[in-house]
Design an enzyme around this catalytic site. Sequence first.
Site: not given
Length: 295
Positions: A13, A231-233, A235
């Site tokens: 994603t 996770s990307k969330r 950072g």
Amino acid sequence: MHAQPYVGRFAPTPSGHLHFGSLVAALASFLDARHQRGVWLVRVEDLDQPRVVSGATEHILRTLECYGLEWDGEIVYQSQRIERYESILASWLVEGKAYHCDCSRQQIAAYGGVYPGTCASRGLVAAGDRAIRVRVPAEPLGFVDRLQGPVSQSLQDEVGDIAVRRRDGVIAYQLAVVADDIAQGVTDVVRGADLLDSTPRQIWLYHLLGEALPAYLHVPLIMRPDGEKLSKRLGSAPLEPQRTAITLWRALAALRQAPPRSLHGAGVKELLAWAIANWRVEAIPATAHILEDSI
């Protein structure tokens, strides 16, 4: 041996740059495919446009190339396949397998997050702020994961009727991933263990579409010392292109593949060649997660 040629895939994603946890999942998928002389596809799951970060897709693809994870064929973008998803939804609505729902998240939260079937017999018509849900069976659904073993879930008791299009009109992940894996002929799904609980829902959608299931392999997530997954969330740090060989070695270590000492200091190409030839699923820990600082 596979009765049909192996087709695997990695489906990121583009909500941020590729981090170490994503690399481990991509590497496991790539090695499993290449070890079995299979095809490895890349699909960009960009349906949720508000979450898409500008430039993230290009960064992800460039990073995969830096790590020698070369894909086969054209890249598929989910945002270009909405017509197909809508066609499936239209069929299910006509057949009575799905229905419109106007329940809010807050209302569902009152039932512990398990949808109680409030709208199942209300006969709501299509409207701009209405979700579409698929009816689920009463009996439990199960499968045997290649690493994690038997998994079983009662969708009715633990999830409720599945949202396949959200109230904001975005096609739900569960439908898109199944429709795309079928369309691309995917035989083996290798991904992170955070999606283990989603698999029975996807199995039910395969059943509704009358298609054979792929084999599943869910690898452990890489967790930060505070217990959060990379996770990307949150950072999590993007991968550094100048440290590819060192990072690849760490990713292999996370999957407990143990390259020999003679390969210390080897380049990406040499490391991957060894890893493809010596890939061992049974060496991966059959756990839901691995602490990053234990690698």
